[in-house]
Design a protein around this motif. Structure first.
Motif, PDB file in Angstrom:
ATOM      1  N   THR A  15       0.892  -1.573  -0.008  1.00  9.72           N
ATOM      2  CA  THR A  15      -0.204  -0.090   0.227  1.00  9.72           C
ATOM      3  C   THR A  15       1.066   1.319   0.126  1.00  9.72           C
ATOM      4  O   THR A  15       0.445   2.249   0.436  1.00  9.72           O
ATOM      5  CB  THR A  15      -1.283  -0.259   1.516  1.00  9.72           C
ATOM      6  OG1 THR A  15       0.080  -0.020   2.750  1.00  9.72           O
ATOM      7  CG2 THR A  15      -1.767  -1.125   0.905  1.00  9.72           C
ATOM      8  N   GLY A  16       2.284   1.168  -0.978  1.00  9.06           N
ATOM      9  CA  GLY A  16       2.895   2.166  -0.654  1.00  9.06           C
ATOM     10  C   GLY A  16       3.145   2.887   0.123  1.00  9.06           C
ATOM     11  O   GLY A  16       4.347   4.341   0.133  1.00  9.06           O
ATOM     12  N   PRO A  33      21.822   2.606  12.825  1.00  9.11           N
ATOM     13  CA  PRO A  33      20.656   3.235  12.878  1.00  9.11           C
ATOM     14  C   PRO A  33      19.360   2.904  13.088  1.00  9.11           C
ATOM     15  O   PRO A  33      19.127   2.021  13.467  1.00  9.11           O
ATOM     16  CB  PRO A  33      20.674   3.797  11.411  1.00  9.11           C
ATOM     17  CG  PRO A  33      22.036   3.051  11.198  1.00  9.11           C
ATOM     18  CD  PRO A  33      22.449   1.914  11.980  1.00  9.11           C
ATOM     19  N   PRO A  34      18.592   4.848  13.233  1.00 12.48           N
ATOM     20  CA  PRO A  34      17.360   3.454  14.247  1.00 12.48           C
ATOM     21  C   PRO A  34      16.109   3.262  13.130  1.00 12.48           C
ATOM     22  O   PRO A  34      16.833   3.980  12.008  1.00 12.48           O
ATOM     23  CB  PRO A  34      16.785   5.431  14.363  1.00 12.48           C
ATOM     24  CG  PRO A  34      17.457   6.171  13.731  1.00 12.48           C
ATOM     25  CD  PRO A  34      18.859   5.330  13.256  1.00 12.48           C
ATOM     26  N   PRO A  35      15.400   2.632  13.374  1.00 16.34           N
ATOM     27  CA  PRO A  35      14.277   2.042  11.869  1.00 16.34           C
ATOM     28  C   PRO A  35      13.270   3.163  11.684  1.00 16.34           C
ATOM     29  O   PRO A  35      13.336   4.279  12.393  1.00 16.34           O
ATOM     30  CB  PRO A  35      13.399   0.743  12.717  1.00 16.34           C
ATOM     31  CG  PRO A  35      13.600   0.797  14.189  1.00 16.34           C
ATOM     32  CD  PRO A  35      14.756   2.123  14.440  1.00 16.34           C
ATOM     33  N   LEU A  36      13.390   3.056  10.095  1.00 20.84           N
ATOM     34  CA  LEU A  36      12.847   4.375   9.480  1.00 20.84           C
ATOM     35  C   LEU A  36      11.536   2.894   9.613  1.00 20.84           C
ATOM     36  O   LEU A  36      10.921   1.994   8.697  1.00 20.84           O
ATOM     37  CB  LEU A  36      13.387   4.532   8.028  1.00 20.84           C
ATOM     38  CG  LEU A  36      14.459   5.021   8.106  1.00 20.84           C
ATOM     39  CD1 LEU A  36      15.586   4.727   6.891  1.00 20.84           C
ATOM     40  CD2 LEU A  36      14.624   6.286   9.271  1.00 20.84           C
ATOM     41  N   VAL A  37       9.794   4.284  10.285  1.00 19.23           N
ATOM     42  CA  VAL A  37       8.645   3.411   9.615  1.00 19.23           C
ATOM     43  C   VAL A  37       8.228   4.442   8.736  1.00 19.23           C
ATOM     44  O   VAL A  37       8.192   5.183   8.691  1.00 19.23           O
ATOM     45  CB  VAL A  37       7.912   3.207  11.160  1.00 19.23           C
ATOM     46  CG1 VAL A  37       7.259   2.616  10.937  1.00 19.23           C
ATOM     47  CG2 VAL A  37       9.005   2.062  12.310  1.00 19.23           C
ATOM     48  N   GLY A  38       7.249   3.729   7.723  1.00 23.34           N
ATOM     49  CA  GLY A  38       5.961   4.213   7.271  1.00 23.34           C
ATOM     50  C   GLY A  38       7.054   4.138   5.834  1.00 23.34           C
ATOM     51  O   GLY A  38       6.300   6.583   5.233  1.00 23.34           O
ATOM     52  N   GLN A  39       7.816   4.235   5.307  1.00 19.27           N
ATOM     53  CA  GLN A  39       8.667   5.170   4.351  1.00 19.27           C
ATOM     54  C   GLN A  39       8.106   5.493   3.368  1.00 19.27           C
ATOM     55  O   GLN A  39       7.675   3.655   2.452  1.00 19.27           O
ATOM     56  CB  GLN A  39      10.123   4.331   4.149  1.00 19.27           C
ATOM     57  CG  GLN A  39      11.139   4.226   4.912  1.00 19.27           C
ATOM     58  CD  GLN A  39      11.310   5.647   5.308  1.00 19.27           C
ATOM     59  OE1 GLN A  39      11.906   6.438   4.470  1.00 19.27           O
ATOM     60  NE2 GLN A  39      10.942   6.459   6.629  1.00 19.27           N
TER      61      GLN A  39
END
Length: 101
Positions: A15-16, A33-39
């Motif tokens: 869903t993008g 590095p911190p996690p990247l959520v909702g990229q």
């Protein structure tokens, strides 16, 4: 640890959006590095196809277009050819059973 020690792990693009986390490529001590959520992300469907897939899809498209053109031509031919017989079977205007025109 160096930045090269952290491997990027991304979830599938749904869903993008996707999530990106990191894990160590080899054992070392340090911060990730911190996690990247909702990229935001996109899926390139055309890029996922091989050359053989593209040739097969092109051949399928050409075949479907040819079949559609032949079906339209046959429909026009039969309509034009059998119109006279349909008119004859209805009888003259005003005759019993001729129906409205």
């Amino acid at each position: 640890c160096t930045p090269a020690a952290a491997l990027q792990m991304a979830t599938p693009c749904l869903t993008g959006v996707r999530n990106v986390t990191y894990r160590m490529a080899f054992e070392c001590w340090g911060d990730l590095p911190p996690p990247l959520v909702g990229q935001p992300c996109t899926v390139d469907l055309w890029g996922m196809l091989t050359d053989a897939d593209r040739v097969a899809l092109t051949a399928l498209g050409v075949g479907l277009a040819a079949a559609a053109i032949m079906a339209a031509e046959r429909t026009c031919y039969y309509h034009r050819h059998y119109r006279r017989y349909l008119e004859l079977s209805q009888g003259p205007p005003g005759a019993p059973g001729s129906g409205p025109r």
